[in-house]
Design a protein around this motif. Structure first.
Motif, mmCIF file in Angstrom:
data_model
loop_
_atom_site.group_PDB
_atom_site.id
_atom_site.type_symbol
_atom_site.label_atom_id
_atom_site.label_comp_id
_atom_site.label_asym_id
_atom_site.label_seq_id
_atom_site.Cartn_x
_atom_site.Cartn_y
_atom_site.Cartn_z
ATOM 1 N N LYS A 106 -7.659 8.509 2.889
ATOM 2 C CA LYS A 106 -8.049 8.015 1.571
ATOM 3 C C LYS A 106 -9.088 6.903 1.678
ATOM 4 N N THR A 131 -2.197 9.573 6.176
ATOM 5 C CA THR A 131 -2.468 9.599 4.740
ATOM 6 C C THR A 131 -3.393 8.445 4.326
ATOM 7 N N THR A 132 -3.103 7.263 4.874
ATOM 8 C CA THR A 132 -3.936 6.103 4.528
ATOM 9 C C THR A 132 -5.376 6.315 4.978
ATOM 10 N N THR A 168 0.810 -1.220 0.000
ATOM 11 C CA THR A 168 0.000 0.000 0.000
ATOM 12 C C THR A 168 0.844 1.271 0.000
ATOM 13 N N SER A 169 2.117 1.146 0.392
ATOM 14 C CA SER A 169 2.962 2.322 0.565
ATOM 15 C C SER A 169 4.387 2.004 0.133
ATOM 16 N N HIS A 171 2.551 9.620 9.625
ATOM 17 C CA HIS A 171 2.112 10.162 8.341
ATOM 18 C C HIS A 171 1.638 9.093 7.375
ATOM 19 N N LEU A 172 2.082 7.862 7.523
ATOM 20 C CA LEU A 172 1.466 6.793 6.739
ATOM 21 C C LEU A 172 0.060 6.541 7.230
ATOM 22 N N THR A 215 3.478 19.222 2.517
ATOM 23 C CA THR A 215 3.868 17.860 2.893
ATOM 24 C C THR A 215 4.726 17.896 4.147
ATOM 25 N N ARG A 270 -0.189 5.624 -3.705
ATOM 26 C CA ARG A 270 -0.393 7.036 -3.384
ATOM 27 C C ARG A 270 0.330 7.458 -2.109
ATOM 28 N N ASN A 271 0.720 6.490 -1.291
ATOM 29 C CA ASN A 271 1.448 6.804 -0.060
ATOM 30 C C ASN A 271 2.936 6.575 -0.297
ATOM 31 N N SER A 315 3.697 11.618 0.721
ATOM 32 C CA SER A 315 3.072 11.572 2.045
ATOM 33 C C SER A 315 3.942 12.258 3.088
#
Length: 235
Positions: A234, A230-231, A22-23, A226-227, A167, A115-116, A141
């Motif tokens: 979304k 950000t996750t 995912t990241s 921040h992960l 950011t 996106r991350n 991110s």
């Protein structure tokens, strides 16, 4: 994660996730080092972030004036780490070539639906992290810069993109750094904050041009924050 799970695709070292991807974090090494030189960071953090893919690029080999013109891995040439020295010429061409390369890695991840994305680096890798992250058009991110500085002075303003203006940025620096002086990292952070960037600067008392357990803990917490943020935004 063991070394046999690493895919070495010259000039990139890729460490896959243990779960659904995912990241991604792209981490840039310092002068004379390699991507595998930062494998210790992955060993410590990979179990905490099982969906995080690690990309550890290798800088190209080039003649470096600071190292008696020996050919070593370097993101750009450097004659002196003393910015007040007459030898402190800026290798803008080398920097911009490296920006283009790192940006291609970021775009590749984004084009694959990730996106991350976090960009980070140490020393020269910090320089390229700040220059790349704050001039590209792909959203990140978070940005992590360790023991480095913001290059190119006034030219940076002309190159800067609005994409990552807000950011979160973490800069870390030891106050006993004999290679990249602490005052350069601190002044870079102060300048970025003054012109509106979302930056946090951490000082490590007595630390030289290296990392410490506390610094790694702070980096880990920053990634976690921040992960997660950000996750969640979304979902």
């Amino acid at each position: 994660m063991t070394l046999d799970t690493i895919s070495i695709m010259n000039p990139v070292v890729v460490l896959p996730t243990s779960k659904n991807h995912t990241s991604t974090i792209i981490w840039l090494h310092g002068l004379g080092d390699s991507g595998l030189g930062w494998y210790f960071l992955v060993e410590q953090l990979a179990p905490l972030f099982p969906t995080l893919k690690w990309i550890l690029p290798n800088a190209p080999l080039r003649s470096v004036s600071f190292n008696d013109d020996a050919t070593i891995p370097a993101w750009f040439n450097v004659a002196s780490f003393d910015k007040t020295s007459h030898l402190a010429q800026v290798d803008e061409k080398g920097m911009l070539e490296s920006v283009a390369y790192v940006n291609s890695l970021i775009e590749s991840e984004a084009n694959n639906g990730i996106r991350n994305i976090i960009l980070g680096g140490f020393s020269q890798g910090c320089v390229m992290t700040l220059l790349t992250g704050l001039t590209i058009e792909t959203p990140l991110s978070a940005i992590i810069g360790v023991s480095g500085w913001l290059p190119l002075g006034e030219k940076f303003i002309k190159m800067a993109s609005k994409t990552n203006k807000q950011t979160p940025i973490l800069m870390c620096h030891g106050d006993d750094d004999p290679v990249v002086k602490y005052k350069y990292g601190r002044s870079s952070a102060r300048y970025l904050k003054k012109i509106g960037y979302n930056i946090e600067f951490k000082t490590y008392e007595g630390l030289g041009h290296t990392t410490s357990d506390q610094e790694i803990q702070d980096i880990t917490a920053f990634i976690q924050q921040h992960l997660t943020t950000t996750t969640s935004s979304k979902l």
